[in-house]
Design a protein around this motif. Structure first.
Motif, PDB file in Angstrom:
ATOM      1  N   LYS A   8      -5.748  95.060  55.183  1.00  0.00           N
ATOM      2  CA  LYS A   8      -4.285  95.167  55.165  1.00  0.00           C
ATOM      3  C   LYS A   8      -3.661  93.942  54.509  1.00  0.00           C
ATOM      4  O   LYS A   8      -3.885  92.816  54.941  1.00  0.00           O
ATOM      5  CB  LYS A   8      -3.762  95.294  56.598  1.00  0.00           C
ATOM      6  CG  LYS A   8      -4.151  96.621  57.247  1.00  0.00           C
ATOM      7  CD  LYS A   8      -3.239  96.974  58.395  1.00  0.00           C
ATOM      8  CE  LYS A   8      -3.583  98.352  58.939  1.00  0.00           C
ATOM      9  NZ  LYS A   8      -4.384  98.296  60.162  1.00  0.00           N
ATOM     10  N   ASN A   9      -2.899  94.207  53.464  1.00  0.00           N
ATOM     11  CA  ASN A   9      -2.083  93.177  52.819  1.00  0.00           C
ATOM     12  C   ASN A   9      -2.874  91.908  52.489  1.00  0.00           C
ATOM     13  O   ASN A   9      -2.457  90.799  52.793  1.00  0.00           O
ATOM     14  CB  ASN A   9      -0.889  92.840  53.737  1.00  0.00           C
ATOM     15  CG  ASN A   9       0.149  92.015  52.993  1.00  0.00           C
ATOM     16  OD1 ASN A   9       0.299  92.140  51.774  1.00  0.00           O
ATOM     17  ND2 ASN A   9       0.848  91.145  53.724  1.00  0.00           N
ATOM     18  N   LEU A  10      -4.030  92.081  51.883  1.00  0.00           N
ATOM     19  CA  LEU A  10      -4.917  90.942  51.623  1.00  0.00           C
ATOM     20  C   LEU A  10      -4.449  90.114  50.427  1.00  0.00           C
ATOM     21  O   LEU A  10      -4.285  90.615  49.319  1.00  0.00           O
ATOM     22  CB  LEU A  10      -6.343  91.459  51.380  1.00  0.00           C
ATOM     23  CG  LEU A  10      -7.422  90.409  51.164  1.00  0.00           C
ATOM     24  CD1 LEU A  10      -7.633  89.548  52.393  1.00  0.00           C
ATOM     25  CD2 LEU A  10      -8.742  91.065  50.768  1.00  0.00           C
ATOM     26  N   HIS A  11      -4.218  88.841  50.711  1.00  0.00           N
ATOM     27  CA  HIS A  11      -3.899  87.869  49.652  1.00  0.00           C
ATOM     28  C   HIS A  11      -5.012  86.831  49.623  1.00  0.00           C
ATOM     29  O   HIS A  11      -5.426  86.349  50.668  1.00  0.00           O
ATOM     30  CB  HIS A  11      -2.583  87.137  49.941  1.00  0.00           C
ATOM     31  CG  HIS A  11      -1.376  87.988  49.757  1.00  0.00           C
ATOM     32  ND1 HIS A  11      -1.056  89.029  50.605  1.00  0.00           N
ATOM     33  CD2 HIS A  11      -0.385  87.953  48.814  1.00  0.00           C
ATOM     34  CE1 HIS A  11       0.075  89.593  50.201  1.00  0.00           C
ATOM     35  NE2 HIS A  11       0.506  88.975  49.114  1.00  0.00           N
ATOM     36  N   ALA A  12      -5.463  86.480  48.433  1.00  0.00           N
ATOM     37  CA  ALA A  12      -6.495  85.451  48.363  1.00  0.00           C
ATOM     38  C   ALA A  12      -6.306  84.564  47.137  1.00  0.00           C
ATOM     39  O   ALA A  12      -5.870  85.028  46.075  1.00  0.00           O
ATOM     40  CB  ALA A  12      -7.875  86.094  48.332  1.00  0.00           C
ATOM     41  N   ASN A  13      -6.667  83.281  47.324  1.00  0.00           N
ATOM     42  CA  ASN A  13      -6.567  82.290  46.243  1.00  0.00           C
ATOM     43  C   ASN A  13      -7.949  81.813  45.823  1.00  0.00           C
ATOM     44  O   ASN A  13      -8.847  81.691  46.651  1.00  0.00           O
ATOM     45  CB  ASN A  13      -5.824  81.042  46.731  1.00  0.00           C
ATOM     46  CG  ASN A  13      -4.335  81.273  46.839  1.00  0.00           C
ATOM     47  OD1 ASN A  13      -3.855  82.392  46.593  1.00  0.00           O
ATOM     48  ND2 ASN A  13      -3.604  80.234  47.202  1.00  0.00           N
ATOM     49  N   VAL A  14      -8.069  81.532  44.545  1.00  0.00           N
ATOM     50  CA  VAL A  14      -9.245  80.824  44.067  1.00  0.00           C
ATOM     51  C   VAL A  14      -8.722  79.585  43.349  1.00  0.00           C
ATOM     52  O   VAL A  14      -7.927  79.707  42.405  1.00  0.00           O
ATOM     53  CB  VAL A  14     -10.065  81.679  43.076  1.00  0.00           C
ATOM     54  CG1 VAL A  14     -11.311  80.918  42.649  1.00  0.00           C
ATOM     55  CG2 VAL A  14     -10.434  83.009  43.691  1.00  0.00           C
ATOM     56  N   GLU A  15      -9.135  78.421  43.828  1.00  0.00           N
ATOM     57  CA  GLU A  15      -8.645  77.158  43.272  1.00  0.00           C
ATOM     58  C   GLU A  15      -7.129  77.172  43.133  1.00  0.00           C
ATOM     59  O   GLU A  15      -6.574  76.894  42.070  1.00  0.00           O
ATOM     60  CB  GLU A  15      -9.310  76.879  41.916  1.00  0.00           C
ATOM     61  CG  GLU A  15     -10.765  76.487  42.059  1.00  0.00           C
ATOM     62  CD  GLU A  15     -11.478  76.406  40.723  1.00  0.00           C
ATOM     63  OE1 GLU A  15     -10.841  76.702  39.695  1.00  0.00           O
ATOM     64  OE2 GLU A  15     -12.669  76.045  40.718  1.00  0.00           O
ATOM     65  N   ASP A  16      -6.458  77.527  44.207  1.00  0.00           N
ATOM     66  CA  ASP A  16      -4.998  77.532  44.286  1.00  0.00           C
ATOM     67  C   ASP A  16      -4.329  78.576  43.394  1.00  0.00           C
ATOM     68  O   ASP A  16      -3.098  78.619  43.296  1.00  0.00           O
ATOM     69  CB  ASP A  16      -4.409  76.135  43.974  1.00  0.00           C
ATOM     70  CG  ASP A  16      -4.749  75.144  45.070  1.00  0.00           C
ATOM     71  OD1 ASP A  16      -4.917  75.605  46.235  1.00  0.00           O
ATOM     72  OD2 ASP A  16      -4.873  73.942  44.781  1.00  0.00           O
TER      73      ASP A  16
END
Lengths: 432, 247
Positions: free
Chosen positions: B5-13
């Protein structure tokens, strides 16, 4: 009279002031020369290139007692490795405690202690002994050492049983210098295996072990040498392993450095006969604040000789390691083929490695290659293993063992290979 | 089985996943398609727990458990499997030793009987044959010197042996010739059952001719922008990814 050595006044060290036991008359001329050399040389410090990466300040921080204990009634603790069918010889703090005179050995091998060698054997030992121009501590060993053995292998004989020398170091109530020499004389066409184990059991004192093993390998002979340093955190060692190879002789040697406050081993190989071959393999695994230093110098003095040297180290915690590998090709040593490789794995950002492969070539028709790498465990590989259910710690252990597995495979003695495999498995389990 | 659900992810900001939603039930096969840079590989890495892939918002539940707090190895032992687009080579660790360590630890965690050495060997040889890998591969270093196709088949072989609940295949078709593709697809299809789910991440529709999905999702700029049945893949193939920008 005193029996201590004060490195603050090393130039005034005098035999008359040392209460040495068992001085041997036939060795005295060499010992005098060696002492003279020691006194005239600067002590090892970081200012000297040969000792640049070793912290030798401990030398002057205390006086060292010269071991006078003869350990006649001491029961020897069992060693970490059991080598069934081996010819076992034990030194404690440099002193030979095995009785060699009552031993019945297979024909073709003779082992004699310095105090019972014949005139002819004395002559051989004297001929083989050389003053070292760079290593003051090796000269100190030559000057002080009355404890030594000579191993002789007869022409065209293959000795099945390995000779297993245990160099055990025990606490002796004070900081101590121990001295010891092992000489090997292999006649043409002979083959034998020597396992040397340095097993320090010191917990309180600082013991400085000075040791020298010297191999004279005659034409077509093969020498298999395993030298394992499984040391306590307090052990300090400065030693020299030198091999002289005649025509078509073969040297296979394997070094393992584990533990010790400082283990400095100088490895010299001299190709003196055409077609000789040297195979040097080494693994060093310092952890905590330990320091291990292997300095090798392979001299191709004559033509058509080959060398293959591979050393790998895994440096953990705040430990440091030094590898200095030099290949020296003399002017007449055409068609030399020499390969040297050193790889290092640093497990923390405080771990230190100083690696220096060196080539010095004076002949124009040779094949030489050298290389060194320093790296950390590959995070992608750790992650890959993790995605297959293997936890991080175990993944790192598997990758560390993989790094040295290839070298471990060169240990041909089965019992030794099994022992080292489980020893390293255990060791790697405790690494962070 | 898997609820995102509503997945947000960062790679190196850098924000890569921007509100991804997905529900996967046991037995289903979901295909995720999308152009380069849409976040397909990141999606697989985030689910598997790779370090450096930081979840900033949203939740991922796997069999009711929040897996975002688990290490990668724990997720794997829970039954989540990621077949890599580029499996790494690990010289010095033999395939056999690696498989044994992986299977032993996973089966122990799942409360399954451990395989004895003979059964394990037999099974490993059998599964090698199933994906058309020579048995000598077991003795070699993990993926060491394997061709692209051999690496992919090795991934599938591991998947079969580990019996995961959820398999994520990250561009398993890339770099495969038609024959290898068939072998890989056969391996996957043999694993399909009512309890196991698949997420097949791919650029091309071609793989989906072999592994027929129940649902197709289009990933664009870190979000699923369109979902449909298997016919959506054909439509994409025909119209190209630029078509979805206009949606």
């Amino acid at each position: 009279m005193s029996n201590s050595i004060d490195f603050n006044n090393h130039a005034s060290l005098d035999f008359d002031e040392l209460s040495q036991v068992n001085r041997l008359e036939w060795l005295s001329s060499i010992q005098n020369d060696a002492l003279g050399a020691f006194k005239s040389m600067p002590l090892p410090t970081r200012k000297v290139e040969h000792w640049k990466y070793n912290d030798m300040s401990f030398l002057k921080a205390q006086t060292f007692k010269l071991n006078t204990n003869t350990y006649e009634d001491l029961a020897v603790s069992s060693s970490q490795i059991a080598l069934p069918n081996s010819i076992e010889i034990t030194f404690i703090n440099g002193v030979l405690i095995s009785d060699l005179t009552t031993r019945s050995l297979q024909p073709g091998i003779a082992i004699t202690s310095f105090d019972s060698v014949s005139t002819e054997q004395q002559q051989f030992i004297i001929e083989q002994t050389e003053i070292d121009s760079k290593n003051a501590l090796d000269n100190l060993n030559l000057a002080l050492c009355n404890n030594g053995i000579l191993i002789e292998i007869t022409k065209n004989i293959r000795i099945e049983s390995p000779v297993f020398i245990r160099h055990i170091t025990l606490d002796n109530g004070a900081a101590e210098v121990t001295t010891n020499r092992v000489l090997v004389k292999q006649q043409p066409g002979s083959e034998f295996t020597l396992v040397e184990l340095f097993d320090s059991q010191i917990e309180e004192d600082s013991t400085l072990t000075l040791q020298q093993s010297l191999f004279s390998i005659d034409a077509n002979a093969t020498c298999n040498h395993y030298r394992l340093n499984l040391e306590s955190e307090r052990a300090i060692q400065s030693s020299k392993v030198e091999s002289r190879l005649a025509q078509s002789a073969t040297l296979n040697c394997f070094f393992l450095g584990l533990g010790s406050r400082l283990n400095r081993t100088d490895i010299n190989v001299k190709h003196q006969g055409n077609g000789s071959h040297a195979e040097l393999t080494g693994i060093y695994l310092p952890a905590n604040e330990q320091a291990i230093d292997y300095h090798s110098n392979i001299e191709h003095q004559v033509a058509h000789c080959t060398s293959n040297e591979i050393f790998r180290g895994i440096i953990a915690d705040e430990a440091s390691a030094t590898f200095n590998g030099k290949i020296h090709i003399f002017e007449d040593a055409q068609k030399s083929d020499a390969f040297l490789n050193n790889k290092n794995l640093l497990l923390t950002n405080r771990a230190e490695i100083n690696t220096k492969p060196e080539l010095e070539i004076y002949a124009d028709d040779v094949k030489c290659a050298h290389g060194a790498t320093v790296a950390q465990l590959d995070e992608k590989s750790v992650y890959y293993l993790q995605t297959r259910g293997i936890d991080r710690q175990k993944a790192k252990k598997m990758l560390s063992i993989a790094f040295i597995q290839e070298l471990l495979n060169k240990v041909k003695l089965e019992e030794l290979n099994d022992f080292l495999t489980s020893l390293l498995d255990e060791y790697m389990s405790h690494l962070d | 089985m898997l609820s995102i659900k509503n997945l947000h992810a960062n790679v190196e900001d850098k924000n890569i996943l921007k509100g991804l939603n997905l529900e996967v039930k046991p037995g289903e096969v979901h295909a995720i398609m999308g152009p380069n840079g849409s976040g397909k590989s990141t999606f697989g890495y985030v689910l598997s727990g790779r370090e450096g892939y930081e979840v900033t918002e949203g939740e991922v539940k796997f069999d009711g458990q929040n897996i975002l707090e688990m290490e990668a190895d724990e997720r794997a032992r829970e039954g989540l499997f990621l077949a890599f687009q580029y499996p790494v080579e690990i010289p010095g660790v033999s395939n056999m030793e690696f498989l044994k360590a992986s299977i032993d630890t996973t089966r122990e965690y799942q409360g399954k009987e451990p395989y004895d050495a003979v059964t394990f060997m037999k099974l490993a040889r059998e599964k090698c044959q199933q994906v058309n890998l020579d048995q000598n591969f077991l003795k070699r270093g993990v993926n060491e010197g394997f061709s692209g196709g051999e690496k992919k088949r090795n991934e599938i072989m591991q998947m079969i042996m580990l019996e995961p609940k959820l398999c994520i295949l990250d561009e398993t078709d890339s770099g495969l010739d038609i024959d290898a593709l068939q072998v890989v697809a056969d391996g996957v299809n043999a694993c399909r059952d009512d309890n196991r789910a698949f997420i097949v991440v791919t650029h091309y529709q071609r793989l989906l001719d072999y592994i027929v999905p129940d649902y197709v999702h289009v990933l664009s700029d870190g979000k699923i922008v369109k979902s449909g049945g298997k016919e959506l893949a054909l439509e994409l193939e025909e119209k190209g990814y630029s078509w979805i920008d206009k949606l």
